[in-house]
Design a protein around this motif. Structure first.
Motif, PDB file in Angstrom:
ATOM      1  N   GLN A  63       0.978  -1.470   0.073  1.00  0.00           N
ATOM      2  CA  GLN A  63      -0.253  -0.058   0.049  1.00  0.00           C
ATOM      3  C   GLN A  63       0.762   1.356   0.239  1.00  0.00           C
ATOM      4  N   TYR A  64       2.031   1.301   0.629  1.00  0.00           N
ATOM      5  CA  TYR A  64       2.819   2.454   0.921  1.00  0.00           C
ATOM      6  C   TYR A  64       3.461   2.642  -0.699  1.00  0.00           C
ATOM      7  N   PHE A  65       4.119   1.996  -0.803  1.00  0.00           N
ATOM      8  CA  PHE A  65       4.814   1.446  -2.260  1.00  0.00           C
ATOM      9  C   PHE A  65       3.944   2.692  -3.394  1.00  0.00           C
ATOM     10  N   GLU A  66       2.603   1.458  -3.606  1.00  0.00           N
ATOM     11  CA  GLU A  66       1.426   2.228  -4.532  1.00  0.00           C
ATOM     12  C   GLU A  66       0.851   3.610  -4.202  1.00  0.00           C
ATOM     13  N   LEU A  67       0.694   3.567  -2.703  1.00  0.00           N
ATOM     14  CA  LEU A  67       0.799   5.157  -2.661  1.00  0.00           C
ATOM     15  C   LEU A  67       1.792   6.076  -3.565  1.00  0.00           C
ATOM     16  N   ILE A  68       2.786   6.343  -2.632  1.00  0.00           N
ATOM     17  CA  ILE A  68       3.748   6.452  -3.497  1.00  0.00           C
ATOM     18  C   ILE A  68       3.633   7.412  -5.272  1.00  0.00           C
ATOM     19  N   GLY A  69       3.601   5.403  -5.698  1.00  0.00           N
ATOM     20  CA  GLY A  69       3.818   5.902  -7.547  1.00  0.00           C
ATOM     21  C   GLY A  69       2.413   6.759  -7.631  1.00  0.00           C
ATOM     22  N   SER A  70       1.133   6.578  -6.581  1.00  0.00           N
ATOM     23  CA  SER A  70       0.290   7.581  -7.287  1.00  0.00           C
ATOM     24  C   SER A  70       0.601   8.843  -7.290  1.00  0.00           C
ATOM     25  N   LEU A  71       1.263   9.427  -6.682  1.00  0.00           N
ATOM     26  CA  LEU A  71       1.082  10.615  -6.200  1.00  0.00           C
ATOM     27  C   LEU A  71       2.769  11.660  -6.844  1.00  0.00           C
ATOM     28  N   LEU A  72       3.453  10.153  -6.825  1.00  0.00           N
ATOM     29  CA  LEU A  72       4.816  11.061  -6.786  1.00  0.00           C
ATOM     30  C   LEU A  72       6.123  10.138  -7.738  1.00  0.00           C
ATOM     31  N   SER A  73       6.024  10.788  -8.876  1.00  0.00           N
ATOM     32  CA  SER A  73       7.252  10.822  -9.953  1.00  0.00           C
ATOM     33  C   SER A  73       8.705  10.522  -8.701  1.00  0.00           C
ATOM     34  N   TYR A  74       9.788  10.438  -9.915  1.00  0.00           N
ATOM     35  CA  TYR A  74      11.690  10.412  -9.658  1.00  0.00           C
ATOM     36  C   TYR A  74      12.376   9.984 -10.479  1.00  0.00           C
ATOM     37  N   ASN A  75      13.352  10.796 -10.167  1.00  0.00           N
ATOM     38  CA  ASN A  75      14.407  10.581 -11.497  1.00  0.00           C
ATOM     39  C   ASN A  75      16.110  11.002 -11.039  1.00  0.00           C
ATOM     40  N   ASN A  76      16.660  10.508 -11.848  1.00  0.00           N
ATOM     41  CA  ASN A  76      18.136  10.763 -11.158  1.00  0.00           C
ATOM     42  C   ASN A  76      18.429  10.467 -10.340  1.00  0.00           C
ATOM     43  N   MET A  77      17.936   9.745  -9.434  1.00  0.00           N
ATOM     44  CA  MET A  77      17.862   9.071  -7.688  1.00  0.00           C
ATOM     45  C   MET A  77      19.283   8.396  -8.151  1.00  0.00           C
ATOM     46  N   ALA A  96      19.224  10.710  -3.062  1.00  0.00           N
ATOM     47  CA  ALA A  96      19.305  12.407  -3.626  1.00  0.00           C
ATOM     48  C   ALA A  96      18.076  11.721  -4.707  1.00  0.00           C
ATOM     49  N   ALA A  97      17.548  12.623  -5.230  1.00  0.00           N
ATOM     50  CA  ALA A  97      16.367  12.532  -6.279  1.00  0.00           C
ATOM     51  C   ALA A  97      15.849  13.739  -6.709  1.00  0.00           C
ATOM     52  N   THR A  98      14.970  14.096  -8.534  1.00  0.00           N
ATOM     53  CA  THR A  98      14.815  14.806  -8.200  1.00  0.00           C
ATOM     54  C   THR A  98      13.371  14.224  -7.873  1.00  0.00           C
TER      55      THR A  98
END
Length: 154
Positions: A63-77, A96-98
């Motif tokens: 649920q945590y990872f799915e919630l994060i994925g539904s709200l945020l994206s990230y690049n250059n981690m 670190a990431a954007t």
């Protein structure tokens, strides 16, 4: 007790999978099947739905990872400065990431930390995150100003 090197490799493998945007099922495979597992991202729950509440069990972590994925994206981690304690089976690491809040499209550069607790089989039992909850809150509400607007000249 696993060696320091094995503990470090397990932490690096998990962090690499996260930075490579592996699917949730793959991320869950790094968590223990024999111990109670949990994930928490510290912060006030009023700032974002994924903050301040422990997600327990593999279903909670999903649920945590799915919630994060539904709200945020990230690049250059990227991850660095791994600190390994083989006696307590913990690894702390700087990331670190954007990040981008999907509904508003607002992005910010962030430094964050993980503390990862492992069992004797080198599987995660506790995943803790400290991050910039203020930036997430502002981005989620479309109020994150570009850094260039924050600096004024006199």
């Amino acid at each position: 007790m696993p060696s320091r090197d094995k503990l470090l490799r397990s932490a690096q493998t998990f962090c690499d999978a996260f930075s490579e945007k592996q699917d949730v099922q793959t991320l869950l495979s790094y968590f223990s099947a024999t111990h109670e597992v949990s994930a928490i991202e510290y912060g006030l729950p009023v700032l974002a739905a994924f903050l301040g509440k422990p997600f327990k069990g593999k279903s909670g972590i999903r649920q945590y990872f799915e919630l994060i994925g539904s709200l945020l994206s990230y690049n250059n981690m990227s991850f660095s400065e791994y600190l390994v304690d083989s006696e307590t089976m913990k690894v702390s690491v700087k990331g670190a990431a954007t990040f981008t809040w999907l509904s508003t499209g607002q992005s910010w550069d962030e430094i964050f930390t993980y503390t990862l607790d492992f069992d004797d089989e080198l599987k995660l039992v506790r995943y803790q995150v400290w991050a910039d909850s203020g930036a997430a809150f502002l981005a989620g509400h479309g109020k994150l100003r570009p850094e260039s607007e924050l600096h004024t000249t006199t």
